[in-house]
Design an enzyme around this catalytic site. Sequence first.
Site, PDB file in Angstrom:
ATOM      1  N   SER A  41      -3.728  -2.993  -5.233  1.00 20.24           N
ATOM      2  CA  SER A  41      -3.684  -3.895  -4.124  1.00 20.24           C
ATOM      3  C   SER A  41      -4.525  -5.196  -4.880  1.00 20.24           C
ATOM      4  O   SER A  41      -3.870  -5.659  -5.608  1.00 20.24           O
ATOM      5  CB  SER A  41      -4.600  -3.253  -2.889  1.00 20.24           C
ATOM      6  OG  SER A  41      -4.468  -4.318  -1.935  1.00 20.24           O
TER       7      SER A  41
ATOM      8  N   ASP B 156       5.503  -1.069   1.934  1.00 14.90           N
ATOM      9  CA  ASP B 156       4.237  -1.701   1.642  1.00 14.90           C
ATOM     10  C   ASP B 156       4.539  -3.196   2.039  1.00 14.90           C
ATOM     11  O   ASP B 156       5.434  -3.907   1.796  1.00 14.90           O
ATOM     12  CB  ASP B 156       4.017  -1.559   0.218  1.00 14.90           C
ATOM     13  CG  ASP B 156       2.810  -2.510  -0.256  1.00 14.90           C
ATOM     14  OD1 ASP B 156       2.036  -3.130   0.651  1.00 14.90           O
ATOM     15  OD2 ASP B 156       2.634  -2.667  -1.451  1.00 14.90           O
TER      16      ASP B 156
ATOM     17  N   HIS C  92       1.444   1.381   1.426  1.00  8.50           N
ATOM     18  CA  HIS C  92       0.193   0.517   0.764  1.00  8.50           C
ATOM     19  C   HIS C  92      -1.218   1.477   0.997  1.00  8.50           C
ATOM     20  O   HIS C  92      -1.294   1.805   1.937  1.00  8.50           O
ATOM     21  CB  HIS C  92       0.000  -0.664   1.362  1.00  8.50           C
ATOM     22  CG  HIS C  92      -1.123  -1.521   0.698  1.00  8.50           C
ATOM     23  ND1 HIS C  92      -0.527  -2.524  -0.298  1.00  8.50           N
ATOM     24  CD2 HIS C  92      -2.305  -1.933   0.484  1.00  8.50           C
ATOM     25  CE1 HIS C  92      -1.552  -3.041  -0.830  1.00  8.50           C
ATOM     26  NE2 HIS C  92      -2.603  -2.808  -0.419  1.00  8.50           N
TER      27      HIS C  92
END
Length: 407
Positions: free
Chosen positions: A193, A347, A377
């Site tokens: 991330s 995501d 995600h």
Amino acid sequence: MVFLALTLLAAACVFSLGVVLWAVCSHFYTADIPAGTGHPVKLRLLGCLFQLLVTWGAVFEKLRICSLPQFVSFVHDLQPLKKDPEVTVKDLRFGTIPVKLYQPKAPSCTPRPGVVFYHGGGVVLGSLKTHHRVCLRLSKDSGSVVVAVGYRKSPKYKFPVMVRDCIVATIHFLQSLDAYGVDPARVVVCGDSVGGGVATIICQTLASSRGLPRIRAQIMIYAALQGLDFQSPSYQQNKNVPLLTWTFAFYCLCCYLDINPSWQSTMKKGAHLPPEVWEKYKKWLDSENIPERFKKRGYHPVAPAPLDEAAFLETNVLLHPACSPLIAGDDVVSQLPEACIVSCEYDLLRDHSLLYKKRLEDLGVRVTWHHMEDGFHGVLNTLDLGCLHFPCSARILNVITHFIKGL
């Protein structure tokens, strides 16, 4: 007195039940749970739990007990830290920055690969504890010395504190590789991330530095790489998929860059940037750079709205490469080491990886790309999470482990 105490207890119970019902109903009303994840019920449960934490955090923030991120982080960090007899774990400090050092116990006749790991969490969540299982397995499975960086987070610390902490910790590690038995020719930066974005920012920052071992590779797991375009296919398709919705992503962005939340609609429409900026970066951000197969789940091109000058004045920090490494100059990106990019279908940030992959390849940088068709995600953090484990997390770990071993 007893009656008053019982009354207060009953009121607290009713209020707590109301918070739970609100969080669950809110989740069911807004969340999109793709069947393609393979385990939609598990994702639904994860989404409900996260929504509940965020709701309680908002309540405590309103009561001025603590901030929303502080509460969620506190609960996340309650999980016990797993131990492995094959890996030594030490808590250290590189200057003032806390780090966790993971070293395989098995003897090695040659120096080991070194991995600097930057955790995700939107700069408001995540910690050395939340990513402990990932780093432990990464060290064990790849035979690497892993250093996880505990950078300072928002909302208390704004941009660019987090980036500076990561740069300082990385340089400290690069200057002391001998002390940890690390091969100077096999140092990798890795993150998930926002941590994946930092990994490439570190590479860009240190690309031309002298006197330091050159970083061998960068590993980016569903990385956050730009803050300009919020209407790409993945933003339209996955805006309500747990664990990263558009609303929460924007909240993190505001906390980190000190942007007023009232600009959410303006930025989503692209009115925060002037036409000349869109034209300048179109060659890298245009959806034409994204393969057609990623546009089949309901994508409609949206032209940027007319400029809102007030929004541009407050948000133009997003044009800094330390916020949006995807738009760094060709002279910088072309110097970067080879990359391993992991993207997930469900995501919000999926297209960041696809666009950066193309940029690197166009400039002659070698890229190993793995796309998780059932991924979302934050899935990596379900690794070894008991009944909430997603098989996709183990596959992600396997591909990055294989990549490191192949260096």
